[in-house]
Design an enzyme around this catalytic site. Structure first.
Site, mmCIF file in Angstrom:
data_model
loop_
_atom_site.group_PDB
_atom_site.id
_atom_site.type_symbol
_atom_site.label_atom_id
_atom_site.label_comp_id
_atom_site.label_asym_id
_atom_site.label_seq_id
_atom_site.Cartn_x
_atom_site.Cartn_y
_atom_site.Cartn_z
ATOM 1 N N GLU A 146 0.651 -1.391 0.147
ATOM 2 C CA GLU A 146 0.010 0.009 0.346
ATOM 3 C C GLU A 146 0.442 1.160 -0.371
ATOM 4 O O GLU A 146 1.797 1.408 0.394
ATOM 5 C CB GLU A 146 -0.842 0.196 1.443
ATOM 6 N N CYS A 180 3.248 8.723 1.990
ATOM 7 C CA CYS A 180 3.482 7.194 2.919
ATOM 8 C C CYS A 180 3.862 6.129 2.326
ATOM 9 O O CYS A 180 3.239 5.820 1.603
ATOM 10 C CB CYS A 180 2.468 6.743 4.250
ATOM 11 N N CYS A 193 5.649 -7.744 7.160
ATOM 12 C CA CYS A 193 6.541 -6.961 8.287
ATOM 13 C C CYS A 193 6.907 -8.362 8.971
ATOM 14 O O CYS A 193 5.804 -8.649 8.850
ATOM 15 C CB CYS A 193 5.560 -5.812 8.947
ATOM 16 N N CYS A 217 3.699 -5.926 15.420
ATOM 17 C CA CYS A 217 3.342 -4.625 16.215
ATOM 18 C C CYS A 217 1.755 -5.338 16.748
ATOM 19 O O CYS A 217 1.162 -5.250 15.759
ATOM 20 C CB CYS A 217 3.221 -2.993 16.695
ATOM 21 N N CYS A 236 -0.720 -2.666 15.051
ATOM 22 C CA CYS A 236 -0.802 -2.406 13.715
ATOM 23 C C CYS A 236 -1.458 -3.342 12.806
ATOM 24 O O CYS A 236 -0.860 -4.717 13.063
ATOM 25 C CB CYS A 236 1.015 -2.371 13.100
ATOM 26 N N CYS A 268 -2.736 1.401 7.945
ATOM 27 C CA CYS A 268 -2.148 0.690 7.002
ATOM 28 C C CYS A 268 -2.373 -0.880 7.321
ATOM 29 O O CYS A 268 -2.838 -1.688 7.904
ATOM 30 C CB CYS A 268 -0.484 0.685 7.246
#
Length: 395
Positions: A123, A136, A143, A147, A150, A374
């Site tokens: 994205e 961004c 990832c 986290c 997130c 996100c």
């Protein structure tokens, strides 16, 4: 070879940043010019059989057309001989990430779901404000940091984005905004944050080389003062980032105690708050004119008390950090285990930090009507594809 052999290990005894990442393989034999430095373009031309003297001239022309004019078709490069344009097109390409979906929010925020040549989605988001426009940019597909607040952290890491896939995001945004030729004045896209999907410092070499192209004065021409790299706290790479890239630093702090940060930012178990803040104090170029930004997502009854605010002030003062704090109201997503702090609680937290002499603005939520958290757009697209397959009776 299974797909999982391409995964980067979870942060642990071996730091993932030291693990070499295989380049993504493409069926197209042509050489991608986006992402190559000037000398690399010249070398590629020579390797394809062009005379060295001519390659030197052509590489300069190609650089200008690609990065200053935004051209992707060799036939439009008017100062390159028409007879040579097909020769270039047969051997080289100038591409952008594929756009799977593009959305525009009621507040002007734009979000793109992009796809790599090997069919992985990621994205990019553009956020316009009165005095700036911030893009961004993602550095990875997925990832590895997990986290808890997130949405991207719920996804497995597929691979690092290549240099051309990082630079290509900036160029695609320029395409969409109609901002060619590249010029410093009057453009909407004024700032970049490496704050999309992924941890930039776990893809350091590609991020560094991509940003150097973005910062080149003869091309995309964005000043390093207008570029911010956000990290969850990969301490060993922070000084290297300051020395080799020199951009502004943002740190995803989100908590002021070991117990809470261990929970919501698991990397804290490897690089603790004290070690992280010392690395911030040592960050090359940090001063009152170039403050370090601490990102702090506001989670109800988790990290948002007055005591937490006072401890945040104490830590910043203790390490003598030239800093500001961005307070971010949590943007919930389906399945999230946290809620956003109340406006009153966020205001009280902000006031305490401001009274401590540290700027602590509350970031205005943007693009909530277009899955702005996100990773949400990627997840929505995957669910849609799965539903389509189910309807077709595909296992």
């Amino acid at each position: 070879m299974s797909a999982d052999t391409n995964l980067m290990p979870i942060a642990g005894a071996v730091d993932p940043v030291t693990v070499p990442r295989p380049a993504a393989v493409t069926a197209d034999p042509r050489v991608e010019l986006i992402g190559l430095k000037r000398d690399a373009i010249r070398e590629a031309l020579e390797s394809a059989g062009m005379d060295a003297r001519q390659a030197k001239l052509r590489s300069k022309q190609l650089w200008h057309w690609i990065y200053n004019r935004g051209v992707t078709d060799f036939a439009l490069m008017t100062d390159i001989a028409k007879a040579q344009q097909p020769w270039l097109a047969e051997r080289f390409k100038i591409t952008r990430p594929e756009v799977v979906e593009a959305q525009v929010s009621s507040d002007g925020t734009r979000k793109w779901l992009l796809r790599t040549h090997d069919a992985h989605d990621f994205e990019m988001v553009f956020i316009p404000d009165a005095d700036r426009g911030t893009l961004c940019v993602s550095s990875q597909v997925g990832c590895t940091l997990n986290c808890r607040f997130c949405h991207t952290g719920t996804m497995r890491l597929v691979r690092n984005l290549d240099i051309h896939e990082i630079v290509g995001q900036v160029m695609l945004a320029r395409d969409s905004l109609g901002e060619w030729p590249s010029q410093p004045e009057g453009r909407m896209l004024t700032n970049i944050v490496m704050m999309g999907m992924g941890e930039p410092l776990y893809n350091f070499d590609n991020v560094r080389d991509a940003l150097k192209i973005v910062m080149d004065g003869d091309g995309l021409g964005l000043s390093k003062r207008r570029i911010t790299l956000s990290t969850s706290g990969v301490v060993p790479m922070m000084e290297k980032c300051g020395e080799e890239i020199g951009v502004n630093l943002a740190v995803s702090l989100h908590a002021v105690t070991k117990e809470i940060r261990d929970e919501i930012v698991p990397l804290n178990r490897k690089y603790g708050i004290e070690e992280l803040l010392q690395a911030c104090a040592d960050y090359p170029g940090a001063n009152n004119a170039r403050r370090i930004t601490f990102e702090y997502v506001m989670l109800k009854d988790k990290n948002d008390s007055d005591d937490h605010a006072r401890e945040l002030v104490r830590l910043i003062r203790h390490y003598r950090l030239p800093a500001k704090v961005n307070l971010i109201p949590f943007n919930p997503w389906p399945g999230a285990e946290y809620e956003c702090s109340t406006p009153e609680r966020i205001r009280s937290f902000s006031n305490i930090v401001f009274e401590g002499g540290i700027s602590a603005p509350v970031r205005t939520p943007r693009g909530r009507d277009i899955d702005a958290a996100c990773g949400q757009l990627k997840t929505a697209a995957e669910k849609k594809r799965r539903a389509e397959l189910d309807r077709e009776g595909v296992a």
